[in-house]
Design a protein around this motif. Structure first.
Motif, PDB file in Angstrom:
ATOM      1  N   TYR A  83      32.592   2.330 -25.291  1.00 43.87           N
ATOM      2  CA  TYR A  83      33.503   3.312 -24.692  1.00 43.87           C
ATOM      3  C   TYR A  83      33.722   4.492 -25.635  1.00 43.87           C
ATOM      4  O   TYR A  83      33.646   5.665 -25.221  1.00 43.87           O
ATOM      5  N   VAL A  84      34.002   4.202 -26.898  1.00 43.79           N
ATOM      6  CA  VAL A  84      34.252   5.275 -27.867  1.00 43.79           C
ATOM      7  C   VAL A  84      32.993   6.105 -28.078  1.00 43.79           C
ATOM      8  O   VAL A  84      33.053   7.347 -28.137  1.00 43.79           O
ATOM      9  N   ALA A  85      31.839   5.448 -28.173  1.00 46.61           N
ATOM     10  CA  ALA A  85      30.574   6.178 -28.337  1.00 46.61           C
ATOM     11  C   ALA A  85      30.330   7.101 -27.153  1.00 46.61           C
ATOM     12  O   ALA A  85      29.934   8.262 -27.319  1.00 46.61           O
ATOM     13  N   MET A  86      30.585   6.591 -25.956  1.00 43.42           N
ATOM     14  CA  MET A  86      30.393   7.403 -24.752  1.00 43.42           C
ATOM     15  C   MET A  86      31.278   8.647 -24.789  1.00 43.42           C
ATOM     16  O   MET A  86      30.829   9.763 -24.479  1.00 43.42           O
ATOM     17  N   ALA A  87      32.539   8.471 -25.186  1.00 43.77           N
ATOM     18  CA  ALA A  87      33.476   9.591 -25.227  1.00 43.77           C
ATOM     19  C   ALA A  87      33.074  10.626 -26.277  1.00 43.77           C
ATOM     20  O   ALA A  87      33.077  11.842 -26.006  1.00 43.77           O
ATOM     21  N   LEU A  88      32.717  10.170 -27.453  1.00 40.41           N
ATOM     22  CA  LEU A  88      32.391  11.097 -28.543  1.00 40.41           C
ATOM     23  C   LEU A  88      31.046  11.786 -28.316  1.00 40.41           C
ATOM     24  O   LEU A  88      30.902  12.982 -28.600  1.00 40.41           O
ATOM     25  N   ILE A  89      30.070  11.049 -27.816  1.00 37.25           N
ATOM     26  CA  ILE A  89      28.757  11.657 -27.555  1.00 37.25           C
ATOM     27  C   ILE A  89      28.863  12.731 -26.482  1.00 37.25           C
ATOM     28  O   ILE A  89      28.320  13.838 -26.618  1.00 37.25           O
ATOM     29  N   ARG A  90      29.572  12.414 -25.412  1.00 36.37           N
ATOM     30  CA  ARG A  90      29.705  13.378 -24.305  1.00 36.37           C
ATOM     31  C   ARG A  90      30.441  14.638 -24.764  1.00 36.37           C
ATOM     32  O   ARG A  90      29.964  15.764 -24.566  1.00 36.37           O
ATOM     33  N   LEU A  94      46.901   7.384 -24.441  1.00 32.52           N
ATOM     34  CA  LEU A  94      46.487   8.596 -25.143  1.00 32.52           C
ATOM     35  C   LEU A  94      45.388   9.324 -24.373  1.00 32.52           C
ATOM     36  O   LEU A  94      45.425  10.553 -24.218  1.00 32.52           O
ATOM     37  N   ASP A  95      44.410   8.575 -23.889  1.00 42.11           N
ATOM     38  CA  ASP A  95      43.307   9.191 -23.142  1.00 42.11           C
ATOM     39  C   ASP A  95      43.810   9.887 -21.881  1.00 42.11           C
ATOM     40  O   ASP A  95      43.379  10.997 -21.561  1.00 42.11           O
ATOM     41  N   TYR A  96      44.709   9.229 -21.167  1.00 46.20           N
ATOM     42  CA  TYR A  96      45.177   9.782 -19.897  1.00 46.20           C
ATOM     43  C   TYR A  96      46.201  10.899 -20.098  1.00 46.20           C
ATOM     44  O   TYR A  96      46.357  11.767 -19.228  1.00 46.20           O
ATOM     45  N   ALA A  97      46.907  10.871 -21.221  1.00 45.23           N
ATOM     46  CA  ALA A  97      47.900  11.918 -21.482  1.00 45.23           C
ATOM     47  C   ALA A  97      47.250  13.203 -21.991  1.00 45.23           C
ATOM     48  O   ALA A  97      47.821  14.293 -21.830  1.00 45.23           O
ATOM     49  N   ALA A  98      46.084  13.097 -22.588  1.00 51.47           N
ATOM     50  CA  ALA A  98      45.440  14.246 -23.226  1.00 51.47           C
ATOM     51  C   ALA A  98      45.306  15.461 -22.309  1.00 51.47           C
ATOM     52  O   ALA A  98      45.679  16.581 -22.697  1.00 51.47           O
ATOM     53  N   PRO A  99      44.768  15.328 -21.090  1.00 55.56           N
ATOM     54  CA  PRO A  99      44.622  16.524 -20.241  1.00 55.56           C
ATOM     55  C   PRO A  99      45.948  17.180 -19.894  1.00 55.56           C
ATOM     56  O   PRO A  99      46.033  18.415 -19.791  1.00 55.56           O
ATOM     57  N   TYR A 100      47.003  16.373 -19.699  1.00 52.92           N
ATOM     58  CA  TYR A 100      48.293  16.951 -19.344  1.00 52.92           C
ATOM     59  C   TYR A 100      48.933  17.691 -20.515  1.00 52.92           C
ATOM     60  O   TYR A 100      49.856  18.493 -20.321  1.00 52.92           O
ATOM     61  N   ALA A 144      35.648  20.638 -28.075  1.00 53.31           N
ATOM     62  CA  ALA A 144      35.897  20.213 -29.454  1.00 53.31           C
ATOM     63  C   ALA A 144      37.277  19.568 -29.563  1.00 53.31           C
ATOM     64  O   ALA A 144      37.450  18.544 -30.243  1.00 53.31           O
ATOM     65  N   GLN A 145      38.261  20.149 -28.866  1.00 58.39           N
ATOM     66  CA  GLN A 145      39.602  19.563 -28.900  1.00 58.39           C
ATOM     67  C   GLN A 145      39.648  18.247 -28.118  1.00 58.39           C
ATOM     68  O   GLN A 145      40.322  17.305 -28.527  1.00 58.39           O
ATOM     69  N   LEU A 146      38.918  18.184 -27.001  1.00 54.70           N
ATOM     70  CA  LEU A 146      38.826  16.922 -26.274  1.00 54.70           C
ATOM     71  C   LEU A 146      38.185  15.848 -27.146  1.00 54.70           C
ATOM     72  O   LEU A 146      38.621  14.690 -27.158  1.00 54.70           O
ATOM     73  N   CYS A 147      37.161  16.249 -27.909  1.00 53.12           N
ATOM     74  CA  CYS A 147      36.490  15.303 -28.805  1.00 53.12           C
ATOM     75  C   CYS A 147      37.455  14.770 -29.864  1.00 53.12           C
ATOM     76  O   CYS A 147      37.426  13.575 -30.205  1.00 53.12           O
ATOM     77  N   ALA A 148      38.307  15.652 -30.356  1.00 53.85           N
ATOM     78  CA  ALA A 148      39.283  15.223 -31.359  1.00 53.85           C
ATOM     79  C   ALA A 148      40.245  14.197 -30.764  1.00 53.85           C
ATOM     80  O   ALA A 148      40.560  13.179 -31.401  1.00 53.85           O
ATOM     81  N   TRP A 149      40.733  14.434 -29.547  1.00 55.78           N
ATOM     82  CA  TRP A 149      41.615  13.462 -28.887  1.00 55.78           C
ATOM     83  C   TRP A 149      40.884  12.145 -28.645  1.00 55.78           C
ATOM     84  O   TRP A 149      41.480  11.063 -28.793  1.00 55.78           O
TER      85      TRP A 149
END
Length: 365
Positions: A93-100, A151-157, A118-123
């Protein structure tokens, strides 16, 4: 390429259903919900990414294949995600998020979209710390993973806010709303397909006596009712709003990323409920069966209510009334020690009434 990518989610949804079937208690439900949240968010972020890259370009195809491999590893790890394969699930899961996010940040470097990713990657990296920590600490795993999901779901808001960088405004994420809506429709069909697969598997493995056939008929009609409510009552509404609205990103964040996730979750729980009822149609209903049978349609209707609220700025009281009716019927079925057939029949009546009386436009009376 996008449809090819979605194939792995057929397997993922099957794995989620089987996990919930094998863990029919409150902790199991909480664990299953956490796994679903990760699976959905991985698919959701990938669907959004394909709005800005060409998945049919060589590099786009390569990215999609890599992400598909990560999603497959998540699905493989799911049955033992809280035991021996926790590291595989969290790592994939983490690899998928960071690679994308990293790929998109590099692809759009020097542009506003590059900064956004880049900011999404940091989150994703911050939440990834909790995913990995959960894999390493079995006693706190479920709570650490729930925190990671939040944390993942709060990030976009919060606009992927970072100190010194600020947030990324919604208008800096332009997208094709109708395309993303179609992608969400496709994954909802996959979720309904899981119900068909489970139902068909049960009929193959069991003698076709009267109880089994009646339960299967109820289950099939329940699947049809979900399809009707979604595609007859909600789809046209969403397509109209995206076709005529200008705030596609805001609509997609609330109506697709969040509300659609709830609807897909409900469809998966319905699949589990159908299998439980078909397996024991004449047995007395117990609390776990009643909860699953009621929770699936109720979750779906809650997501439908959110979607309608976002798209039309209104409410559909009939959906909320149906949730109350489902809860009441589940309680009655347990108290009166009814058979699974009666439980399923009551749930079907509630959903069929909604499917047959609803309209694709306007309000409910």
């Amino acid at each position: 390429m996008e449809l090819f990518f979605d194939l792995v989610y057929v397997f993922s949804i099957i794995q989620l259903s089987h996990f919930l079937l094998a863990h029919q208690d409150w902790l199991g439900a909480l664990e299953a919900a956490t796994l679903f949240a990760a699976v959905w968010w991985a698919w959701n972020y990938t669907a959004w990414a394909t709005n800005w890259l060409d998945p049919d370009h060589a590099s786009g195809r390569a990215l999609m294949v890599v992400l598909m491999g990560c999603a497959l590893l998540m699905a493989v790890a799911m049955p033992e995600a809280y035991s021996s394969r926790a590291g595989l699930f969290a790592g994939a899961y983490v690899a998928m998020a960071l690679i994308r996010a990293g790929y998109m940040a590099i692809l759009f470097r020097g542009q506003r979209m590059g900064r956004n990713y880049a900011q999404l990657c940091a989150w994703s990296g911050i939440s990834g710390l909790f995913w990995i920590a959960g894999a390493l600490l079995p006693e706190q795993r479920v709570w650490l993973w729930i925190l990671a999901v939040l944390l993942d779901y709060a990030a976009p808001y919060h606009g992927f806010w970072l100190p010194g960088k600020g947030a990324t405004p919604m208008e800096s994420w332009p997208l094709r709303g109708l395309h993303l809506l179609e992608r969400n429709q496709q994954v909802f069909i996959i979720a309904l397909g899981e119900s068909i697969l489970l139902l068909g598997g049960m009929l193959v493995d069991h003698a076709l006596d009267t109880g089994i056939v009646l339960a299967a008929t109820i289950g099939f009609c329940l699947i049809v009712s979900l399809w009707s409510i979604y595609f007859v009552q909600l789809t046209e509404e969403g397509e109209h709003r995206f076709a005529h609205g200008s705030d596609h990103t805001k609509l997609a964040r609330a109506g697709l990323a969040y509300a659609h996730g709830v609807m897909v979750c409900g469809a998966i729980v319905v699949a589990v409920a159908i299998e439980m009822m078909v397996a024991h149609p004449l047995d007395t209903v117990h609390v776990p069966t009643a909860l699953v049978a009621v929770a699936g349609p109720a979750i779906f209707l809650f997501g439908s209510t959110l979607f309608h609220r976002v798209m039309s700025q209104g409410m559909r009281p009939a959906y909320l009334a149906a949730v109350a009716a489902l809860a009441l019927w589940g309680f009655v079925a347990v108290k009166l020690h009814l058979a699974g057939l009666w439980l399923g029949a009551g749930v079907l009546v509630v959903m069929a009434v909604l499917a047959l009386s609803g309209r694709s436009k306007g309000t409910w009376g």
